[in-house]
Enzyme design. Structure first.
Site, PDB file in Angstrom:
ATOM      1  N   ALA A  63       0.848  -1.205  -0.040  1.00 33.40           N
ATOM      2  CA  ALA A  63       0.022   0.182  -0.106  1.00 33.40           C
ATOM      3  C   ALA A  63       0.847   1.043  -0.072  1.00 33.40           C
ATOM      4  O   ALA A  63       1.940   1.312   0.337  1.00 33.40           O
ATOM      5  CB  ALA A  63      -1.018   0.050   1.224  1.00 33.40           C
ATOM      6  N   GLY A 104       0.845  -5.213   1.277  1.00 34.37           N
ATOM      7  CA  GLY A 104      -0.133  -5.072   0.221  1.00 34.37           C
ATOM      8  C   GLY A 104       0.282  -5.726  -1.043  1.00 34.37           C
ATOM      9  O   GLY A 104      -0.695  -6.238  -1.990  1.00 34.37           O
ATOM     10  N   GLU A 107      -0.018  -9.259  -0.636  1.00 33.52           N
ATOM     11  CA  GLU A 107      -1.470  -9.674  -0.391  1.00 33.52           C
ATOM     12  C   GLU A 107      -1.969  -9.621  -1.826  1.00 33.52           C
ATOM     13  O   GLU A 107      -3.081 -10.416  -2.048  1.00 33.52           O
ATOM     14  CB  GLU A 107      -2.027  -8.307   0.384  1.00 33.52           C
ATOM     15  CG  GLU A 107      -1.757  -8.809   2.040  1.00 33.52           C
ATOM     16  CD  GLU A 107      -2.289  -7.753   2.761  1.00 33.52           C
ATOM     17  OE1 GLU A 107      -1.980  -6.292   2.303  1.00 33.52           O
ATOM     18  OE2 GLU A 107      -2.950  -7.853   3.730  1.00 33.52           O
ATOM     19  N   GLU A 127       4.177  -4.965   7.726  1.00 31.61           N
ATOM     20  CA  GLU A 127       3.064  -3.934   8.062  1.00 31.61           C
ATOM     21  C   GLU A 127       3.547  -3.702   9.439  1.00 31.61           C
ATOM     22  O   GLU A 127       3.442  -2.411  10.024  1.00 31.61           O
ATOM     23  CB  GLU A 127       1.758  -4.182   8.070  1.00 31.61           C
ATOM     24  CG  GLU A 127       1.010  -4.279   6.483  1.00 31.61           C
ATOM     25  CD  GLU A 127       1.366  -5.472   5.758  1.00 31.61           C
ATOM     26  OE1 GLU A 127       2.285  -6.220   6.263  1.00 31.61           O
ATOM     27  OE2 GLU A 127       0.773  -5.656   4.736  1.00 31.61           O
TER      28      GLU A 127
HETATM   29  C1  3H9 Z   1       0.512  -2.075   3.713  1.00 26.28           C
HETATM   30  O1  3H9 Z   1       0.875  -2.673   2.321  1.00 26.28           O
HETATM   31  C2  3H9 Z   1      -0.859  -2.136   4.215  1.00 26.28           C
HETATM   32  C3  3H9 Z   1      -1.808  -3.327   3.660  1.00 26.28           C
HETATM   33  O2  3H9 Z   1      -1.661  -4.245   4.283  1.00 26.28           O
HETATM   34  C4  3H9 Z   1      -3.150  -2.901   3.774  1.00 26.28           C
HETATM   35  C5  3H9 Z   1      -3.748  -1.584   3.166  1.00 26.28           C
HETATM   36  C6  3H9 Z   1      -5.310  -1.633   3.294  1.00 26.28           C
HETATM   37  N1  3H9 Z   1       4.411   3.532   0.072  1.00 26.28           N
HETATM   38  O3  3H9 Z   1      13.421   2.659   0.913  1.00 26.28           O
HETATM   39  P1  3H9 Z   1      13.809   3.087  -0.230  1.00 26.28           P
HETATM   40  C7  3H9 Z   1       9.171   5.002  -1.335  1.00 26.28           C
HETATM   41  S1  3H9 Z   1       1.520  -1.167   4.445  1.00 26.28           S
HETATM   42  C8  3H9 Z   1       5.025   4.526  -0.422  1.00 26.28           C
HETATM   43  O4  3H9 Z   1      14.523   4.370  -0.350  1.00 26.28           O
HETATM   44  P2  3H9 Z   1      15.148   0.648  -0.993  1.00 26.28           P
HETATM   45  C9  3H9 Z   1      10.063   5.400  -0.376  1.00 26.28           C
HETATM   46  O5  3H9 Z   1       9.505   6.378   0.520  1.00 26.28           O
HETATM   47  C10 3H9 Z   1       2.976  -1.231   3.524  1.00 26.28           C
HETATM   48  N2  3H9 Z   1       6.353   4.916  -0.838  1.00 26.28           N
HETATM   49  O6  3H9 Z   1      14.627   1.975  -1.254  1.00 26.28           O
HETATM   50  C11 3H9 Z   1      11.316   6.162  -0.946  1.00 26.28           C
HETATM   51  O7  3H9 Z   1      10.989   7.306  -1.708  1.00 26.28           O
HETATM   52  P3  3H9 Z   1      11.821   8.339  -1.877  1.00 26.28           P
HETATM   53  C12 3H9 Z   1       3.873  -2.387   3.653  1.00 26.28           C
HETATM   54  C13 3H9 Z   1       7.100   3.945  -0.576  1.00 26.28           C
HETATM   55  O8  3H9 Z   1      15.275  -0.111  -2.269  1.00 26.28           O
HETATM   56  C14 3H9 Z   1      11.407   4.894  -2.383  1.00 26.28           C
HETATM   57  O9  3H9 Z   1      10.258   4.477  -2.357  1.00 26.28           O
HETATM   58  N3  3H9 Z   1       5.171  -2.485   2.765  1.00 26.28           N
HETATM   59  C15 3H9 Z   1       6.921   2.777  -0.149  1.00 26.28           C
HETATM   60  O10 3H9 Z   1      16.254   0.893  -0.077  1.00 26.28           O
HETATM   61  C16 3H9 Z   1      12.409   4.268  -2.563  1.00 26.28           C
HETATM   62  O11 3H9 Z   1      12.333   3.342  -1.101  1.00 26.28           O
HETATM   63  C17 3H9 Z   1       6.244  -1.712   3.396  1.00 26.28           C
HETATM   64  O12 3H9 Z   1       6.183  -1.789   4.474  1.00 26.28           O
HETATM   65  C18 3H9 Z   1       5.341   2.404   0.114  1.00 26.28           C
HETATM   66  N4  3H9 Z   1       4.954   1.264   0.490  1.00 26.28           N
HETATM   67  O13 3H9 Z   1      14.056  -0.122  -0.379  1.00 26.28           O
HETATM   68  C19 3H9 Z   1       7.529  -1.570   2.572  1.00 26.28           C
HETATM   69  N5  3H9 Z   1       7.583   1.883  -0.018  1.00 26.28           N
HETATM   70  O14 3H9 Z   1      12.643   7.961  -2.986  1.00 26.28           O
HETATM   71  C20 3H9 Z   1       8.176  -0.428   2.681  1.00 26.28           C
HETATM   72  C21 3H9 Z   1       8.815   2.521  -0.678  1.00 26.28           C
HETATM   73  O15 3H9 Z   1      11.011   9.780  -2.224  1.00 26.28           O
HETATM   74  N6  3H9 Z   1       9.355  -0.235   1.888  1.00 26.28           N
HETATM   75  N7  3H9 Z   1       8.677   3.816  -0.911  1.00 26.28           N
HETATM   76  O16 3H9 Z   1      12.820   8.713  -0.643  1.00 26.28           O
HETATM   77  C22 3H9 Z   1      10.443  -0.712   2.193  1.00 26.28           C
HETATM   78  O17 3H9 Z   1      10.508  -1.740   2.970  1.00 26.28           O
HETATM   79  C23 3H9 Z   1      11.545  -0.132   1.170  1.00 26.28           C
HETATM   80  O18 3H9 Z   1      11.231   0.946   0.707  1.00 26.28           O
HETATM   81  C24 3H9 Z   1      11.766  -1.325   0.071  1.00 26.28           C
HETATM   82  C25 3H9 Z   1      12.797  -0.351  -1.012  1.00 26.28           C
HETATM   83  C26 3H9 Z   1      12.317  -2.549   0.535  1.00 26.28           C
HETATM   84  C27 3H9 Z   1      10.456  -1.416  -0.777  1.00 26.28           C
END
Ligand code: 3H9
Length: 703
Positions: A63, A104, A107, A127
């Site tokens: 998400a 998500g 999911e 999450e």
């Molecule tokens: C969910 O899914 C809830 C659902 O179950 C239910 C819903 C109803 N959203 O970390 P990075 C951005 S909760 C928005 O520097 P990396 C991040 O801010 C979600 N933005 O790169 C950054 O932006 P900027 C569950 C996101 O390669 C850019 O992408 N998911 C999201 O070191 C690059 O990110 C998580 O918890 C996002 N979901 O790592 C995953 N994800 O360049 C959270 C990333 O402007 N994300 N961005 O600073 C991560 O763990 C790491 O970002 C990831 C990449 C491993 C994906």
């Protein structure tokens, strides 16, 4: 059709590619486009199966976190209903999971009947790290796919697992030969499914997710783990959602999950953890430095000093596959240091975290030397010798002679002036501070200290290499104690003084751990060493000379040889790690209070909270005003990752905003009046705090 989705029809297959840079976060616009594309494929009689994939390789990071706490979070089509709809399509859906499916994103893959990964795919329900639980079916569909216990472990740990393990658990059905072949092999899988008229979804592997678990499994799990969760809400909500998965039909379970998710989303803890998520990304940005700045090459590193710190630092680089020359002055010390590193790795092998072969590979990357000449080709040299200015300056003079031009020269000082160290060489632009926290191979925080002369490319290169070795680098300017230890000072000062005034170390610590800090001040000082703290204090006596009571208790304990855990006695008594209150310390505090004419009284917990925390926060605000910290959120990261401040409070600056800056200012002013001469001495509101409150602002930023 939206440019967030690529849709094409090929030989009876609808190929739907998600294309929202950088990570296919499932924000409203992408959800809408995805939903339209799936409806189109469902309605097209030529389509016999549907493949979902990430257009740029990566499947989806879940998400869109920026939507949480806003109306967009559940703006239609919301994720849970979109995924329910996917499960109703009477054609096989295959998720081609490239690189990553988190939250998500996973999911979404679980809502498809079939899933193919590639060798490097990582999946997880992360999450929990945001103070949330999976809210789009994860807590209901995953237990039905892999069983309740495995699902619970994945959801509560937030762990990302690799393709092989995902295959073993049944999250993936297949792993493609390589990333390049993923889409082709997903196509081939689809044709197989079509040719054998496979159902849109295979039967559930675990129709009763808790089938082989004892009836009281969840209750037992809760009672075994609850103390570790402290006051965190999300793990408790996860457990409730899992309970629903075990007891309720899917549709009811999904409804329950949604209610729990919304509770988590609106919680203060999730808001704080989302703040931490974005703070970590923000910390990497360096104002005034363009992202395309040419960086220096770092292929070989040297570490000077093979003690605990130097050894730990060296391990970080070796773990990332970067060769390290480890320098000591004496052969014996070098052998001891190398042996210690080997022993650390052996523990990892015993715990199954590393193979014996990997251990040898890492040791091969380490090169012990007694000769500074061997540092000539190092791109980055980190000095980790005894914390004394003259000694460090001498090392830098030698580095000046032996290191090649352009080598980055770093000092791992925790309290000395980086500019004074830089001043000893003719290339101060190459000098930077790297304050690793102990144990250096474990702790994620790294304060990157930018000196007056540090060149922009040196700073940017250092930040990059820090990330490469898995650290969380936070930039600090030069001042005594940098960000973390400078804030520790007023916090520890208040704790000491409160004990003189009548609190006990255990009472002070209990207030702090009651707030979910990992440790109270006194347990922390006992662990770090009262002697070490004394030495740091001694380096900056002038700043506290006007207060005779200043950390007197710590000084007395030092004089008595009570150095903390390592000597079995400090603020507490120890038997192994077991800690007990010590009447002798209470009596000593009373005696010192008498000598210093500090009135003794009973002190309530609120006062302990306010005096320790408000002084900590005040110093943080002052650091921001001075430009030592670039942003309030950087300060939060330092305290969360270096000092055990609970992430679910968002760090001290975020916590301050929650409490209200006006309340903090009036609290400081109150104690300034109430504590007489002592209050006058120390309870000075940071000018920035006063300006913010006067301007009616509650966000900590420069003004
Ligand atoms: C969910 O899914 C809830 C659902 O179950 C239910 C819903 C109803 N959203 O970390 P990075 C951005 S909760 C928005 O520097 P990396 C991040 O801010 C979600 N933005 O790169 C950054 O932006 P900027 C569950 C996101 O390669 C850019 O992408 N998911 C999201 O070191 C690059 O990110 C998580 O918890 C996002 N979901 O790592 C995953 N994800 O360049 C959270 C990333 O402007 N994300 N961005 O600073 C991560 O763990 C790491 O970002 C990831 C990449 C491993 C994906």
């Amino acid at each position: 059709m939206s440019d967030l989705i690529h849709y094409r029809l090929e030989e009876g297959l609808a190929l739907i590619g998600l294309d929202r840079a950088p990570v296919n976060a499932l924000g409203q616009a992408l959800r809408a486009a995805l939903s339209d594309a799936c409806e189109r494929a469902a309605a097209d009689p030529r389509v016999m199966a549907i493949i979902l994939y990430g257009e740029r390789g990566l499947f989806s990071a879940g998400a869109d976190i920026t939507e949480f706490g806003t109306d967009a979070s559940f703006a239609e089509p919301d994720l849970p209903s979109t995924l329910v709809r996917l499960t109703e399509i009477h054609k096989p859906l295959i998720a081609a999971v490239g690189k990553l499916a988190l939250g998500g994103g996973l999911e979404l893959a679980l809502a498809c009947g079939y899933r193919v990964g590639e060798p490097g795919t990582r999946v997880g329900l992360s999450e929990i790290n945001l103070g949330l639980l999976p809210g789009a079916g994860g807590t209901q569909r995953l237990p039905r796919l892999i069983g309740a216990e495995s699902a619970l472990n994945l959801i509560l740990s937030g762990e990302q697992i690799g393709a092989e393990r995902a295959l073993l658990l049944g999250i993936l059905d297949r792993i493609a030969t390589g990333a390049e072949q993923l889409l082709d092999e997903a196509r081939a899988y689809a044709f197989e499914l079509i040719s054998c008229s496979a159902p849109a979804r295979p039967a559930e592997a675990w129709p009763q997710p808790a089938e082989d678990l004892p009836d009281d499994f969840l209750a037992r799990y809760r009672s075994e783990h609850e103390s570790r969760w402290k006051s965190r809400l999300a793990p408790r909500l996860v457990l409730s959602a899992l309970e629903a998965a075990c007891l309720l039909p899917l549709e009811e379970g999904l409804a329950r999950e949604l209610t729990l998710f919304k509770q988590a989303e609106s919680s203060r803890q999730s808001k704080a953890l989302r703040h931490v998520f974005f703070a970590e990304r923000e910390a990497a940005r360096i104002p005034g430095i363009e992202s395309n700045l040419q960086l220096r090459k770092v292929e070989k590193v040297a570490v000077i000093g093979a003690g605990t710190m130097g050894g730990g630092i060296a391990m970080n680089f070796v773990n990332a596959g970067i060769p390290v020359a480890l320098l000591e002055l004496k052969g014996e010390a070098l052998d001891r240091g190398l042996m210690q590193i080997r022993q650390n790795y052996e523990i990892s092998v015993k715990r199954g975290k590393m193979t014996a072969k990997q251990l040898e590979q890492r040791m091969e990357l380490l090169y012990g030397t007694l000769d500074y000449a061997d540092l000539a080709d190092a791109d980055l040299v980190i000095e980790a010798v005894f914390e004394k200015l003259e000694i460090k300056q001498q090392v830098f003079r030698t580095l000046e002679e032996v290191c090649k031009p352009g080598a980055i020269l770093a000092t791992n000082t925790s309290s000395l002036d980086v500019d004074q160290i830089a001043a000893t060489v003719s290339r101060p632009q190459d000098v930077i501070g790297l304050h690793f926290f102990s144990p250096a191979n474990v702790m994620r925080l790294l304060e990157v200290v930018r000196g007056k002369a540090t060149a922009p490319d040196v700073l940017a290169t250092t930040m990059k290499i820090a990330k490469r070795i898995g650290k969380l680098p936070v930039i600090s300017g030069v001042c005594f104690g940098f960000i973390g230890n400078r804030m520790l000072e007023p916090y520890a000062r208040e704790a000491h003084r409160l004990v003189l005034e009548g609190a006990t170390p255990a009472q002070v610590d209990a207030v702090l751990t009651g707030l979910d800090l990992n440790m109270g001040v006194f347990s922390m000082l006992d662990l770090a060493g009262i002697d070490v703290n004394f030495l740091i204090r001694s380096a900056n006596r002038a700043a506290s000379a006007h207060d005779e009571s200043y950390c007197r208790l710590g000084d007395e304990l030092y004089a008595m040889g009570r150095y903390g855990q390592k000597s079995g006695r400090g603020f507490y008594l120890y038997q192994g790690r077991n800690r007990q209150e010590d009447d002798e310390v209470v009596a000593l505090s009373a005696r010192l209070a008498g000598e210093l004419h500090v009135p003794r009284r009973s002190i309530d917990d609120q006062e302990i909270h306010d005096r320790c925390l408000f002084m900590l926060i005040n110093e943080g605000i002052q650091l921001l005003d001075e430009g030592i910290a670039l942003r309030a959120s950087d300060i939060d990261l330092v305290w969360i990752n270096g000092y055990g401040f609970p992430a679910h409070l968002g760090g001290p600056m975020h916590y301050a905003e929650h409490l209200g800056l006006d309340k903090i200012l009036s609290g400081i002013q109150h104690h300034r009046r109430a504590l007489g001469e002592y209050g006058e001495m120390w309870f000075r509101p940071a000018p920035l705090l006063e300006r913010l409150v006067a301007a009616g602002r509650n966000r900590i930023e420069r003004l």
